[in-house]
Design a protein around this motif. Structure first.
Motif, mmCIF file in Angstrom:
data_model
loop_
_atom_site.group_PDB
_atom_site.id
_atom_site.type_symbol
_atom_site.label_atom_id
_atom_site.label_comp_id
_atom_site.label_asym_id
_atom_site.label_seq_id
_atom_site.Cartn_x
_atom_site.Cartn_y
_atom_site.Cartn_z
ATOM 1 N N UNK A 1 -9.204 -1.737 2.019
ATOM 2 C CA UNK A 1 -9.342 -0.261 1.635
ATOM 3 C C UNK A 1 -9.135 0.290 2.906
ATOM 4 N N UNK A 2 -10.081 -0.115 4.012
ATOM 5 C CA UNK A 2 -10.066 0.511 5.281
ATOM 6 C C UNK A 2 -8.630 0.394 5.944
ATOM 7 N N UNK A 3 -8.209 -0.706 6.012
ATOM 8 C CA UNK A 3 -6.800 -0.792 6.582
ATOM 9 C C UNK A 3 -5.728 -0.086 5.886
ATOM 10 N N UNK A 4 -5.668 0.118 4.359
ATOM 11 C CA UNK A 4 -4.603 0.866 3.802
ATOM 12 C C UNK A 4 -4.987 2.285 4.157
ATOM 13 N N UNK A 5 -6.105 2.855 3.985
ATOM 14 C CA UNK A 5 -6.396 4.148 4.382
ATOM 15 C C UNK A 5 -6.064 4.669 5.926
ATOM 16 N N UNK A 6 -6.286 3.734 6.716
ATOM 17 C CA UNK A 6 -5.954 3.968 8.149
ATOM 18 C C UNK A 6 -4.612 3.765 8.403
#
Length: 171
Positions: free
Chosen positions: A47-52
């Motif tokens: 989720x962090x990777x997708x958001x960033x």
């Protein structure tokens, strides 16, 4: 698929797709392919990777899902179940939208924020209760809570005018 595992295709119809058998077979496939089961920590990292990295350049839910599945394959993680994938996608979109909103509002001058607060405050009464609950659950402030000043300019007709320029980053 029957040809790959050298089994008669008719046997797939009688295969038990739930229970211990499928769990055992999935574990064997993961071991053979050097994959592992996803953890909650893996989902948070995804989720962090997708958001960033992905959400700033891609808005399509299908393409976000495709990027997530590709990343799972690269990291040798068995993809999460469909409901978990939807949770990861929703969390990533929410994080990105929150970051985008905070960055945009931080770039606005106080002179620009006050009239926006008045406009939003008037329309806020027409918003559904769910929108207000969602804003509170995300910890987002109401526009009327943002810093303001009483500086307003007037146009040639004598009406209040606000010139708002927002410079967005290039992605």
């Amino acid at each position: 698929m029957a040809g790959q595992v050298k089994v008669d295709a008719a046997l797939f119809a009688s295969y038990d797709w739930s229970g211990r058998t499928i769990k055992n077979h999935r574990a064997q496939i993961r071991d053979f392919r050097s994959f592992r089961e996803p953890t909650v920590g893996d989902e948070d990292k995804l989720a962090d990777w997708l958001a960033d990295k992905i959400c700033p350049v891609e808005m399509s839910r299908d393409r976000l899902r495709s990027a997530l599945l590709t990343r799972c394959r690269e990291d040798r993680i068995e993809p999460p179940k469909t409901t978990r994938i939807e949770r990861v996608l929703g969390a990533a979109e929410s994080m990105f939208e929150r970051q985008f909103t905070e960055t945009t509002v931080a770039r606005l001058s106080a002179t620009s924020v006050r009239p926006l607060g008045r406009t939003t405050a008037r329309k806020d009464t027409a918003f559904p209760v769910e929108a207000t609950r969602a804003r509170r659950a995300l910890g987002l402030p109401h526009v009327s809570q943002l810093p303001t000043t009483s500086d307003t300019s007037r146009n040639s007709a004598g009406s209040a005018a606000v010139r708002c320029t927002v410079r967005l980053p290039r992605w």
